[in-house]
Scaffold this motif. Structure first.
Motif, PDB file in Angstrom:
ATOM      1  N   GLN A 161       8.066 -17.100  -6.603  1.00 34.09           N
ATOM      2  CA  GLN A 161       7.642 -18.404  -7.103  1.00 34.09           C
ATOM      3  C   GLN A 161       7.556 -18.418  -8.624  1.00 34.09           C
ATOM      4  O   GLN A 161       7.760 -19.454  -9.258  1.00 34.09           O
ATOM      5  N   LEU A 162       7.288 -17.251  -9.220  1.00 32.84           N
ATOM      6  CA  LEU A 162       7.202 -17.147 -10.679  1.00 32.84           C
ATOM      7  C   LEU A 162       8.568 -16.992 -11.335  1.00 32.84           C
ATOM      8  O   LEU A 162       8.672 -16.990 -12.561  1.00 32.84           O
ATOM      9  N   GLY A 163       9.606 -16.831 -10.523  1.00 35.33           N
ATOM     10  CA  GLY A 163      10.955 -16.728 -11.060  1.00 35.33           C
ATOM     11  C   GLY A 163      11.511 -15.324 -11.116  1.00 35.33           C
ATOM     12  O   GLY A 163      12.615 -15.109 -11.633  1.00 35.33           O
ATOM     13  N   MET A 164      10.766 -14.348 -10.597  1.00 40.51           N
ATOM     14  CA  MET A 164      11.233 -12.961 -10.604  1.00 40.51           C
ATOM     15  C   MET A 164      12.288 -12.783  -9.518  1.00 40.51           C
ATOM     16  O   MET A 164      12.064 -13.151  -8.369  1.00 40.51           O
ATOM     17  N   LYS A 165      13.418 -12.206  -9.896  1.00 35.75           N
ATOM     18  CA  LYS A 165      14.594 -12.181  -9.013  1.00 35.75           C
ATOM     19  C   LYS A 165      14.916 -10.779  -8.502  1.00 35.75           C
ATOM     20  O   LYS A 165      14.488  -9.789  -9.043  1.00 35.75           O
ATOM     21  N   HIS A 166      15.764 -10.746  -7.452  1.00 39.96           N
ATOM     22  CA  HIS A 166      16.363  -9.516  -6.934  1.00 39.96           C
ATOM     23  C   HIS A 166      15.314  -8.414  -6.734  1.00 39.96           C
ATOM     24  O   HIS A 166      15.417  -7.326  -7.285  1.00 39.96           O
ATOM     25  N   ALA A 167      14.311  -8.715  -5.940  1.00 38.37           N
ATOM     26  CA  ALA A 167      13.207  -7.781  -5.741  1.00 38.37           C
ATOM     27  C   ALA A 167      13.596  -6.655  -4.788  1.00 38.37           C
ATOM     28  O   ALA A 167      14.265  -6.874  -3.771  1.00 38.37           O
ATOM     29  N   LYS A 168      13.141  -5.464  -5.112  1.00 37.94           N
ATOM     30  CA  LYS A 168      13.351  -4.279  -4.287  1.00 37.94           C
ATOM     31  C   LYS A 168      12.008  -3.581  -4.120  1.00 37.94           C
ATOM     32  O   LYS A 168      11.299  -3.336  -5.101  1.00 37.94           O
ATOM     33  N   TRP A 169      11.642  -3.255  -2.868  1.00 34.84           N
ATOM     34  CA  TRP A 169      10.342  -2.659  -2.586  1.00 34.84           C
ATOM     35  C   TRP A 169      10.508  -1.249  -2.044  1.00 34.84           C
ATOM     36  O   TRP A 169      11.296  -1.002  -1.134  1.00 34.84           O
ATOM     37  N   PHE A 170       9.736  -0.327  -2.602  1.00 38.65           N
ATOM     38  CA  PHE A 170       9.711   1.066  -2.158  1.00 38.65           C
ATOM     39  C   PHE A 170       8.264   1.441  -1.840  1.00 38.65           C
ATOM     40  O   PHE A 170       7.382   1.280  -2.690  1.00 38.65           O
ATOM     41  N   ASN A 171       8.022   1.905  -0.632  1.00 41.49           N
ATOM     42  CA  ASN A 171       6.664   2.310  -0.259  1.00 41.49           C
ATOM     43  C   ASN A 171       6.637   3.756   0.210  1.00 41.49           C
ATOM     44  O   ASN A 171       7.481   4.178   1.007  1.00 41.49           O
ATOM     45  N   PHE A 172       5.660   4.508  -0.300  1.00 41.80           N
ATOM     46  CA  PHE A 172       5.427   5.861   0.192  1.00 41.80           C
ATOM     47  C   PHE A 172       4.260   5.764   1.171  1.00 41.80           C
ATOM     48  O   PHE A 172       3.095   5.728   0.782  1.00 41.80           O
ATOM     49  N   GLY A 173       4.585   5.674   2.464  1.00 37.50           N
ATOM     50  CA  GLY A 173       3.568   5.507   3.492  1.00 37.50           C
ATOM     51  C   GLY A 173       2.985   6.823   3.965  1.00 37.50           C
ATOM     52  O   GLY A 173       3.568   7.888   3.771  1.00 37.50           O
ATOM     53  N   GLY A 174       1.815   6.750   4.575  1.00 32.77           N
ATOM     54  CA  GLY A 174       1.142   7.950   5.071  1.00 32.77           C
ATOM     55  C   GLY A 174       0.766   8.906   3.955  1.00 32.77           C
ATOM     56  O   GLY A 174       0.787  10.124   4.138  1.00 32.77           O
ATOM     57  N   ILE A 175       0.395   8.370   2.802  1.00 36.46           N
ATOM     58  CA  ILE A 175       0.150   9.190   1.620  1.00 36.46           C
ATOM     59  C   ILE A 175      -0.973  10.199   1.821  1.00 36.46           C
ATOM     60  O   ILE A 175      -0.879  11.346   1.373  1.00 36.46           O
ATOM     61  N   THR A 176      -2.035   9.819   2.528  1.00 36.82           N
ATOM     62  CA  THR A 176      -3.205  10.684   2.662  1.00 36.82           C
ATOM     63  C   THR A 176      -2.877  12.001   3.349  1.00 36.82           C
ATOM     64  O   THR A 176      -3.348  13.076   2.945  1.00 36.82           O
ATOM     65  N   ASN A 177      -2.060  11.946   4.384  1.00 38.67           N
ATOM     66  CA  ASN A 177      -1.732  13.147   5.147  1.00 38.67           C
ATOM     67  C   ASN A 177      -0.360  13.732   4.791  1.00 38.67           C
ATOM     68  O   ASN A 177       0.130  14.614   5.489  1.00 38.67           O
ATOM     69  N   SER A 178       0.243  13.248   3.727  1.00 34.89           N
ATOM     70  CA  SER A 178       1.582  13.729   3.369  1.00 34.89           C
ATOM     71  C   SER A 178       1.528  15.133   2.762  1.00 34.89           C
ATOM     72  O   SER A 178       0.562  15.498   2.084  1.00 34.89           O
ATOM     73  N   LYS A 179       2.571  15.910   3.013  1.00 33.58           N
ATOM     74  CA  LYS A 179       2.645  17.277   2.496  1.00 33.58           C
ATOM     75  C   LYS A 179       3.235  17.277   1.090  1.00 33.58           C
ATOM     76  O   LYS A 179       3.958  16.379   0.687  1.00 33.58           O
ATOM     77  N   ILE A 180       2.912  18.330   0.342  1.00 37.36           N
ATOM     78  CA  ILE A 180       3.308  18.420  -1.053  1.00 37.36           C
ATOM     79  C   ILE A 180       4.823  18.388  -1.223  1.00 37.36           C
ATOM     80  O   ILE A 180       5.342  17.788  -2.167  1.00 37.36           O
ATOM     81  N   ASN A 181       5.552  19.010  -0.297  1.00 39.20           N
ATOM     82  CA  ASN A 181       7.009  19.027  -0.422  1.00 39.20           C
ATOM     83  C   ASN A 181       7.610  17.621  -0.286  1.00 39.20           C
ATOM     84  O   ASN A 181       8.575  17.290  -0.976  1.00 39.20           O
ATOM     85  N   ARG A 182       7.044  16.837   0.604  1.00 34.01           N
ATOM     86  CA  ARG A 182       7.516  15.456   0.760  1.00 34.01           C
ATOM     87  C   ARG A 182       7.241  14.651  -0.501  1.00 34.01           C
ATOM     88  O   ARG A 182       8.062  13.859  -0.950  1.00 34.01           O
ATOM     89  N   ARG A 183       6.090  14.862  -1.093  1.00 34.77           N
ATOM     90  CA  ARG A 183       5.745  14.152  -2.329  1.00 34.77           C
ATOM     91  C   ARG A 183       6.693  14.547  -3.459  1.00 34.77           C
ATOM     92  O   ARG A 183       7.151  13.693  -4.227  1.00 34.77           O
ATOM     93  N   LYS A 184       6.987  15.830  -3.549  1.00 31.17           N
ATOM     94  CA  LYS A 184       7.892  16.303  -4.600  1.00 31.17           C
ATOM     95  C   LYS A 184       9.290  15.731  -4.431  1.00 31.17           C
ATOM     96  O   LYS A 184       9.929  15.344  -5.410  1.00 31.17           O
ATOM     97  N   ARG A 185       9.768  15.665  -3.184  1.00 28.66           N
ATOM     98  CA  ARG A 185      11.108  15.112  -2.934  1.00 28.66           C
ATOM     99  C   ARG A 185      11.161  13.635  -3.325  1.00 28.66           C
ATOM    100  O   ARG A 185      12.152  13.164  -3.895  1.00 28.66           O
TER     101      ARG A 185
END
Length: 204
Positions: A161-185
């Motif tokens: 609505q504000l005019g921002m275009k071509h949006a792309k969303w990236f979510n890192f889900g399950g952050i609390t229980n995620s392992k360090i190797n997954r975070r590094k990747r």
């Protein structure tokens, strides 16, 4: 036209994964010699409250918050925008909501205009929009069972609505229980992410 990214960062803790995302994205932009500015809402001590004095000044086209003036200038000078924020209680934090409420409200004529059918966005200078989030809830569950408010409301309604275009969303889900190797990747992918919407990051 030379790119000039604006990063809107919303997290109070420098040891958070969101802050690690910020560092990775800043490194990515520096590596590609892309100019950028950072709005660090908590570090700036931004006050998200829209008080009565602010409302009275709004009718005069003014604000008593110098950060609002600064943020509006950065928004209009940028070619692309990046949001980095956690998902708290299925939505964006109050601080980021206050940024939208207060800065965009004061930006009438700069960020938007009012028409007979409502708000029409004027931030057409922002060619691409990227939203990087983290959530305790796994991404697939957030999308399918929790209403997917980030995509449906924040991105597809508010930002669009504000005019921002071509949006792309990236979510890192399950952050609390995620392992360090997954975070590094994941951070390594952010280091090498091509910020032109051609790179696809798998949901995790």
């Amino acid at each position: 036209m030379n790119k000039n990214f604006l990063i809107v960062y919303c997290h109070p803790y420098d040891n958070s994964f969101n802050h690690a995302e910020l560092l990775a994205i800043k490194n990515n932009l520096n590596k590609h010699n892309i100019k950028f500015n950072v709005i660090d809402l908590y570090n700036d001590h931004f006050n998200p409250v829209y008080d009565s004095e602010e409302l009275s000044l709004f009718h005069l086209g003014k604000t008593h918050d110098t950060l609002v003036v600064k943020y509006l200038k950065l928004l209009k000078e940028s070619t692309d925008i990046i949001f980095i924020t956690p998902i708290w209680w299925n939505s964006i934090p109050g601080m980021l909501k206050g940024f939208i409420d207060k800065v965009m409200k004061e930006g009438e004529g700069l960020t938007h205009t009012i028409t007979k059918t409502g708000v029409r966005g004027l931030l057409n200078n922002l060619n691409h929009t990227y939203v990087f989030t983290t959530s305790t809830t796994p991404t697939f569950y957030f999308k399918l069972a929790m209403g997917n408010s980030i995509k449906k409301i924040f991105i597809n309604k508010t930002l669009k609505q504000l005019g921002m275009k071509h949006a792309k969303w990236f979510n890192f889900g399950g952050i609390t229980n995620s392992k360090i190797n997954r975070r590094k990747r994941y951070l390594e992918k952010l280091n090498n992410l091509k910020l032109n919407l051609t790179y696809k990051l798998k949901w995790r």
